[in-house]
Design a protein around this motif. Structure first.
Motif, PDB file in Angstrom:
ATOM      1  N   ASP A   1       0.841  -1.215   0.000  1.00  0.00           N
ATOM      2  CA  ASP A   1       0.000   0.000   0.000  1.00  0.00           C
ATOM      3  C   ASP A   1       0.869   1.256   0.000  1.00  0.00           C
ATOM      4  OD1 ASP A   1      -2.204  -1.517  -0.047  1.00  0.00           O
ATOM      5  OD2 ASP A   1      -2.917  -1.041   1.988  1.00  0.00           O
TER       6      ASP A   1
ATOM      7  N   ASP B   1       2.396   1.837  -3.365  1.00  0.00           N
ATOM      8  CA  ASP B   1       1.405   2.375  -4.315  1.00  0.00           C
ATOM      9  C   ASP B   1       1.199   3.868  -4.087  1.00  0.00           C
ATOM     10  OD1 ASP B   1       0.979  -0.010  -5.508  1.00  0.00           O
ATOM     11  OD2 ASP B   1      -0.808  -0.540  -4.317  1.00  0.00           O
TER      12      ASP B   1
ATOM     13  N   GLN C   1      -8.766  -1.275  -9.517  1.00  0.00           N
ATOM     14  CA  GLN C   1      -8.115  -1.235  -8.193  1.00  0.00           C
ATOM     15  C   GLN C   1      -8.959  -0.422  -7.199  1.00  0.00           C
ATOM     16  OE1 GLN C   1      -4.101  -0.189  -9.026  1.00  0.00           O
ATOM     17  NE2 GLN C   1      -3.384  -0.660  -6.966  1.00  0.00           N
ATOM     18  N   VAL C   2      -9.433   0.744  -7.655  1.00  0.00           N
ATOM     19  CA  VAL C   2     -10.240   1.609  -6.785  1.00  0.00           C
ATOM     20  C   VAL C   2     -11.546   0.896  -6.404  1.00  0.00           C
ATOM     21  CG1 VAL C   2     -11.510   3.776  -6.640  1.00  0.00           C
ATOM     22  CG2 VAL C   2      -9.288   3.725  -7.755  1.00  0.00           C
TER      23      VAL C   2
ATOM     24  N   ARG D   1     -12.251  -2.279  -6.428  1.00  0.00           N
ATOM     25  CA  ARG D   1     -12.017  -3.436  -5.561  1.00  0.00           C
ATOM     26  C   ARG D   1     -11.822  -2.958  -4.115  1.00  0.00           C
ATOM     27  NH1 ARG D   1      -7.541  -5.307  -7.428  1.00  0.00           N
ATOM     28  NH2 ARG D   1      -8.501  -6.404  -9.181  1.00  0.00           N
ATOM     29  N   ASN D   2     -11.022  -1.908  -3.997  1.00  0.00           N
ATOM     30  CA  ASN D   2     -10.761  -1.324  -2.675  1.00  0.00           C
ATOM     31  C   ASN D   2     -12.062  -0.955  -1.949  1.00  0.00           C
ATOM     32  OD1 ASN D   2      -9.712   0.247  -0.595  1.00  0.00           O
ATOM     33  ND2 ASN D   2      -7.915   0.757  -1.838  1.00  0.00           N
TER      34      ASN D   2
ATOM     35  N   VAL E   1     -14.074  -4.151  -1.094  1.00  0.00           N
ATOM     36  CA  VAL E   1     -13.478  -4.891   0.023  1.00  0.00           C
ATOM     37  C   VAL E   1     -13.821  -4.188   1.336  1.00  0.00           C
ATOM     38  CG1 VAL E   1     -11.280  -5.541   1.106  1.00  0.00           C
ATOM     39  CG2 VAL E   1     -11.649  -5.980  -1.328  1.00  0.00           C
ATOM     40  N   ASN E   2     -13.679  -2.851   1.348  1.00  0.00           N
ATOM     41  CA  ASN E   2     -14.051  -2.077   2.547  1.00  0.00           C
ATOM     42  C   ASN E   2     -15.505  -2.328   2.919  1.00  0.00           C
ATOM     43  OD1 ASN E   2     -11.689  -0.875   3.196  1.00  0.00           O
ATOM     44  ND2 ASN E   2     -12.159   1.132   2.304  1.00  0.00           N
TER      45      ASN E   2
ATOM     46  N   GLY F   1      -6.272  -4.147   7.653  1.00  0.00           N
ATOM     47  CA  GLY F   1      -6.253  -2.845   6.992  1.00  0.00           C
ATOM     48  C   GLY F   1      -5.175  -1.936   7.532  1.00  0.00           C
TER      49      GLY F   1
ATOM     50  N   GLY G   1      -5.932   2.699   2.174  1.00  0.00           N
ATOM     51  CA  GLY G   1      -6.737   2.354   0.993  1.00  0.00           C
ATOM     52  C   GLY G   1      -7.490   3.544   0.413  1.00  0.00           C
TER      53      GLY G   1
ATOM     54  N   TYR H   1      -5.378   6.412  -1.099  1.00  0.00           N
ATOM     55  CA  TYR H   1      -4.840   5.953  -2.381  1.00  0.00           C
ATOM     56  C   TYR H   1      -5.936   5.972  -3.448  1.00  0.00           C
ATOM     57  CZ  TYR H   1      -2.547   2.884  -5.778  1.00  0.00           C
ATOM     58  OH  TYR H   1      -2.007   2.355  -6.914  1.00  0.00           O
ATOM     59  N   ALA H   2      -7.126   5.474  -3.074  1.00  0.00           N
ATOM     60  CA  ALA H   2      -8.229   5.430  -4.038  1.00  0.00           C
ATOM     61  C   ALA H   2      -8.563   6.833  -4.536  1.00  0.00           C
ATOM     62  CB  ALA H   2      -9.454   4.803  -3.380  1.00  0.00           C
TER      63      ALA H   2
END
Ligand code: ADP
Length: 447
Positions: free
Chosen positions: A277, A280, A340-341, A343-344, A347-348, A406, A410, A413-414
């Motif tokens: 993370d 990234d 990626q965003v 999925r993030n 997942v959250n 976590g 996340g 970054y998103a």
């Protein structure tokens, strides 16, 4: 013709005094004020003097209209207007309200002065009364008239002096005020200059601080990138080694050892996630991420996410709903970063929802924008924390999902990725009811 108030003849030099005196008496009788009496009488005597100098004299009559006093001079010989109003007589125009000259066989001069509004109107009865009063007045001697003229002169001179003194005082006051205004202006200019200098200095300092801040932020990103990069290899090695240890058929572990090795692998896996993370985020911050722009069919992205996340969800109380956009939507973006965003966010949502639903959908909005929404029926986020969750390492206290996972990296970054793709990421949420994360992206980013 308007009613007669008085009359007299102008024949010899001496008469000039008399018509001046008479003029003043008539003017006073009808109610003209002191100044106007003198003006009227002076105009009359100056014109009279000229008539006498150029001809054989004139007959003078005074007439009353309700609000105006008239005097008529009818000469005994013809005199042209230019000759008549030459020399001091030229000033007569300025002393009365109207002055008319008619030249026939003889010359007729008519002059008038309006009564002040406060004066009594000259009705027929009043004119009759005034005529009687004026007839009773005895004509004075030239000496009387001279004395009266002198005292008028003294009075006028006094007035002039008083006015001159007043003017001098006003001038002095004006000069004083001017000096004050100038001083104030100078003071204000100086203050303004001083403030300007301060503002300029402040801007210079601000520029310097901005440069320092930028340099500090760049070195932080560089440091993060380097450290996380350097950590990745050893941490990956640790995970590999724990796997070897656990799976080695040659030297099987006893129960205690298996637990310890599992703990080591669990911690190392967490550490690897954190390191990834960080790497990234550092890359995104350092501007080292270059989106690969292409036309992306949202159904494809949604299909992939549906597949991978179904495999991850193991809570039977939460339903994952991914609605394919109808009609199909194509946007120009970077497929990998967008996935990626999403999925993030998914997942959250799954992490913070104990029961209910996690849904993802897309719709095209106005102005060429597309909205991608991830909504859940989970714990929700208090209003005062809704911006803070986009800060690095921030996690809402008390909503820790079990088991605790976590890094708090996340969402920052998103948001950075979405910005990089030309869009925005925002959240609407209500504690206890759920959260809605919305990505707004341009269908076709410009430039
Ligand atoms: P992480 O999930 O790794 O903790 P994130 O940056 O993704 O870090 O999220 C930060 C914090 O925001 C989370 O720890 C959680 O408190 C809160 N949060 C994020 N998504 C949700 C959600 N869907 N529902 C409730 N809280 C959330």
């Amino acid at each position: 013709m308007s009613p007669l108030l008085a009359q007299m003849a102008l024949r010899v030099e001496h008469d000039i005094f008399l018509i001046r005196q008479r003029g003043r008496e008539v003017a006073a009788a009808v109610g003209l004020d002191n100044q106007d009496q003198i003006r009227f009488a002076t105009a009359l005597s100056e014109v009279g003097r000229q008539v006498l100098a150029l001809g054989d004299g004139a007959d003078v009559t005074f007439h009353a209209e309700p609000t105006t006093l008239w005097v008529h001079l009818v000469t005994r010989r013809q005199i042209s207007e230019a000759d008549l109003l030459a020399g001091p007589a030229a000033a007569a125009h300025r002393l009365v309200d109207a002055l008319r000259v008619d030249v026939t066989d003889v010359t007729m001069v008519r002059m008038s002065r309006h009564l002040p509004t406060t004066a009594e109107r000259l009705t027929t009865e009043r004119v009759d009364q005034l005529r009687l009063d004026l007839a009773r007045l005895l004509p004075g001697s030239p000496l009387d008239e001279l004395m009266s003229q002198n005292s008028q002169l003294v009075e006028a001179l006094d007035k002039v002096r008083a006015q001159r003194d007043e003017l001098a005082r006003l001038n002095e006051e004006l000069a004083e005020t001017n000096r004050g205004v100038l001083a104030l202006y100078n003071q204000l200019s100086e203050e303004l200059e001083e403030t300007n200098r301060g503002v300029v200095a402040l801007y210079a300092e601000l520029d310097e601080k901005t440069a320092q801040l930028r340099a500090a932020s760049e070195s932080k990103s560089r440091f993060l990138a380097n450290v996380s990069h350097e950590l990745r290899a050893p941490v990956t090695a640790i995970i590999g080694l724990t796997r070897l240890l656990a799976d080695s058929p040659a030297a099987p572990l006893v129960a205690d050892q298996t637990t310890q090795v599992d703990l080591i692998r669990g911690s190392a896996t967490d550490l690897l996630a954190l390191v990834n993370d960080l790497l990234d985020l550092a890359k995104a911050e350092a501007g080292r991420l270059e989106p690969q722009w292409a036309d992306v069919e949202l159904r494809v992205v949604f299909g992939q996410l549906r597949g991978t996340l179904r495999a991850v969800t193991n809570n039977p109380d939460v339903e994952l709903v991914v609605d394919d956009p109808v009609p199909p939507l194509v946007i120009h973006t970077d497929e990998v970063l967008l996935a990626q965003v999403l999925r993030n966010l998914l997942v959250n949502a799954l992490k913070f929802t104990a029961a209910g639903q996690v849904a993802m959908r897309a719709r095209s909005g106005p102005d060429g924008l597309v909205e991608l929404v991830v909504a859940d029926t989970g714990v929700g986020i208090p209003a005062d924390q809704q911006e803070r969750i986009f800060e690095e390492f921030y996690q809402v206290p008390g909503t820790i999902a079990a088991p605790r996972t976590g890094t708090g990296l996340g969402l920052p970054y998103a948001r950075r990725l979405v910005n990089l793709l030309g869009g925005t990421l925002r959240v609407d949420s209500e504690p206890g009811r759920g959260s809605v994360f919305t990505i707004t992206l341009p269908e076709r980013p410009v430039g």
